[in-house]
Design a protein around this motif. Structure first.
Motif, PDB file in Angstrom:
ATOM      1  N   LYS A   2      46.963  38.585  47.151  1.00 10.83           N
ATOM      2  CA  LYS A   2      46.585  39.982  46.909  1.00 10.83           C
ATOM      3  C   LYS A   2      45.072  40.191  47.004  1.00 10.83           C
ATOM      4  N   SER A   3      44.370  39.165  47.494  1.00 14.14           N
ATOM      5  CA  SER A   3      42.895  39.204  47.617  1.00 14.14           C
ATOM      6  C   SER A   3      42.221  39.352  46.265  1.00 14.14           C
ATOM      7  N   GLU A   4      42.906  38.934  45.200  1.00 14.24           N
ATOM      8  CA  GLU A   4      42.324  38.928  43.852  1.00 14.24           C
ATOM      9  C   GLU A   4      41.704  37.545  43.621  1.00 14.24           C
ATOM     10  N   PHE A   5      40.596  37.297  44.325  1.00 13.55           N
ATOM     11  CA  PHE A   5      40.061  35.942  44.415  1.00 13.55           C
ATOM     12  C   PHE A   5      39.516  35.433  43.084  1.00 13.55           C
ATOM     13  N   ASP A   6      38.843  36.294  42.317  1.00 13.60           N
ATOM     14  CA  ASP A   6      38.318  35.869  41.023  1.00 13.60           C
ATOM     15  C   ASP A   6      39.454  35.458  40.086  1.00 13.60           C
ATOM     16  N   GLU A   7      40.521  36.256  40.087  1.00 14.97           N
ATOM     17  CA  GLU A   7      41.661  35.945  39.228  1.00 14.97           C
ATOM     18  C   GLU A   7      42.320  34.633  39.641  1.00 14.97           C
ATOM     19  N   ALA A   8      42.437  34.425  40.971  1.00 15.89           N
ATOM     20  CA  ALA A   8      43.035  33.178  41.472  1.00 15.89           C
ATOM     21  C   ALA A   8      42.237  31.973  41.001  1.00 15.89           C
ATOM     22  N   MET A   9      40.904  32.067  41.108  1.00 13.98           N
ATOM     23  CA  MET A   9      40.037  30.965  40.675  1.00 13.98           C
ATOM     24  C   MET A   9      40.139  30.742  39.168  1.00 13.98           C
ATOM     25  N   ASP A  10      40.238  31.823  38.416  1.00 16.24           N
ATOM     26  CA  ASP A  10      40.342  31.700  36.958  1.00 16.24           C
ATOM     27  C   ASP A  10      41.608  30.944  36.553  1.00 16.24           C
TER      28      ASP A  10
END
Length: 541
Positions: A202-210
């Motif tokens: 979903k291009s929620e990159f910060d959330e993925a990294m978290d």
């Protein structure tokens, strides 16, 4: 024996050739030694039919089943062998432990691993068993599994439902399901990794990294999280931290085939071809040897390392494993003409597009697309998706179906199903279908496939999941009807019951009587359909 032959020759009589359990067991061993595992399986099954109480036959059949990935069926024979031998076969516990580990049932795996070490503390597999216990500890994040069997099975079921949501593209639902799993089972690391993927899609990159960082804080050695993090970093153009992580991954030496596959796949995507080849080669003695996707990745790594002859040989094997596929023929032709320039994208099991190799500055924009291709669903998932689209008659669903019919890489069966659904929705509009570089127009829905989809709906309504076992026998029934002209789908209850029964047998116990009662048909009617379907499936054995 020689005297017997001479005596029969002298008298003119022909003595019958006796085929017993030992005969088929020896044939099975020969097939097993030449790695023809499916023939070996059939021979060992026949040996067990003759001598069902012979533990060595049961163990060898169980071992072969495990190698081709039929872990539940393998366990059935191992438990039978233990029962017949009075628990004297300690190695059965070792094999059971490995099978349960493959199935993700870690409490059972740990139980049988510890039983093996208690019964045979100096046994042949003690070191392997200790490695397995260490692996279980790594996966669960604790020295012992605290989940009772019923809870563990329910957890696996919930996680599988979440993965199905991802494969359908329903990412919000998948996130909701995964968060619920994590809330109730905070050490179930697989749920974290899949949640990270949904954010990345979903291009929620910060959330993925978290999410990945959360996993690694709680379980620092989690290999799937480390691999996903490496892929994320490179796709986001963060080469320096990504490079450091890759160097760390090069020092990892996992035992479990699933982890070796993850490393091989990750190194391939990141264009570390030598390490990709190393781990993909290590899978040749596991069930992955029968997987066309894994075999394609191995061929790509060979070609990238300049081993052209091996790459050509390996792509030919992919064609044997996936005769209807278009990926291996494409790569084989390009490789023979020396027209390939290997990149990470080539490790994906698809024909590359013109814009596959974008520079790194575009990677963030394309990240979701790339990772989705890495996790491209199996054909069974596509069929399930198409089946669900049958009940959705809007223009968006029609356009999705149209795209299936135009994809060269899809199997003919998938396209026929899509075309039939489209013609059911809008019979006045002919459907364009592309197959083998030929474009044809289909103007009428396939009667066989329409009836077959009704049968699949009936199986679902009877409470059975549309899993790979159901869809395998369902697809074989379609091929049988199309090839022989026999109208087996006319009696929908009978063929649905036959498919359901055969699928249940693959997963555990099922009786013809109970299935016949459920579908309100006679056992004789059910038995006839079962025999026809089994005969068709085994026609080339």
């Amino acid at each position: 024996m020689h005297k017997q032959k001479r005596a029969s020759a002298a008298s003119g009589r022909v003595l019958p050739f006796i085929q017993d359990g030992d005969y088929f067991f020896e044939k099975g061993i020969k097939a097993y030694n030449r790695r023809d595992l499916y023939t070996a399986k059939k021979m060992f099954e026949r040996a067990v039919t003759f001598q069902p109480e012979e533990p060595s036959f049961l163990c060898q059949l169980a071992s072969t089943l495990a190698e081709i990935g039929e872990y539940e069926e393998s366990n059935k024979y191992l438990l039978n062998a233990l029962e017949q031998s009075g628990s004297d076969l300690s190695e059965c516990h070792f094999f059971l432990a490995n099978n349960f580990a493959h199935l993700g049932m870690y409490s059972d795996a740990e139980e049988h691993a510890r039983l093996y070490m208690a019964i045979d503390p100096n046994g042949e597999f003690v070191e392997d068993t200790q490695e397995l216990l260490d692996l279980i500890s790594l996966e669960t994040g604790s020295k012992t599994s605290s989940l009772p069997l019923s809870t563990e099975e329910e957890l696996i079921k919930l996680h599988d439902e979440a993965r199905q949501s991802i494969e359908r593209g329903d990412l919000p639902l998948a996130q909701q399901q995964l968060r619920e799993i994590i809330s109730n089972h905070p050490k179930f690391w697989a749920a974290y990794n899949n949640l990270a993927l949904t954010h990345f899609y979903k291009s929620e990159f910060d959330e993925a990294m978290d999410v990945l960082q959360d996993v690694l804080d709680k379980n620092p050695g989690n290999l799937n999280a480390l691999c996903n993090l490496a892929i994320f970093l490179f796709h986001l153009g963060m080469d320096e931290p990504g490079g450091k992580l890759v160097e760390r991954l090069k020092t990892v030496h996992p035992m479990h085939p699933e982890h070796r596959y993850k490393l091989g796949n990750t190194f391939g995507l990141l264009e570390e071809h030598l390490y990709a080849n190393k781990w993909l080669q290590s899978l040749r003695k596991s069930s992955f040897v029968y997987d066309p996707v894994t075999t394609h990745m191995l061929a790509v790594s060979y070609y990238a390392l300049g081993q052209k002859d091996l790459s050509l040989k390996t792509w030919k094997k992919v064609i044997d494993l996936d005769p209807e596929g278009h990926v291996a023929p494409f790569y084989l032709e390009k490789a023979q003409k020396d027209e390939l320039t290997i990149t990470g994208g080539d490790y994906q099991y698809r024909i590359p597009t013109n814009n596959q190799n974008k520079p790194k500055k575009d990677r963030q924009v394309k990240a979701m697309e790339h990772i989705q291709q890495v996790r491209k669903g199996l054909e069974k998932n596509k069929i399930t998706h198409l089946f669900l689209l049958r009940g959705n008659k809007n223009e968006e669903a029609y356009e999705t179906l149209r795209e299936f019919c135009l994809r060269k890489e899809e199997s003919l069966l998938v396209k026929e199903i899509a075309a039939t659904i489209m013609l059911e929705h809008q019979p006045e509009r002919a459907v364009k279908l592309v197959h083998d570089d030929t474009s044809v127009e289909v103007g009428m829905a396939s009667e066989i496939i329409s009836m077959a989809m009704d049968v699949l709906l009936l199986v679902k309504e009877m409470g059975s999941a549309l899993d790979e076992h159901v869809l395998f026998y369902w697809a074989e029934a379609i091929k049988f009807a199309e090839t022989t002209g026999e109208r087996i789908f006319d009696n929908q209850k009978a063929i649905a019951a036959a498919i359901d029964h055969l699928a249940r047998k693959q997963k555990g116990r099922s009786t013809q009587k109970s299935v016949a009662e459920q579908y309100e048909i006679t056992v004789s009617v059910l038995s006839l359909r079962i025999k026809k379907l089994i005969s068709w499936v085994n026609r080339n054995v």
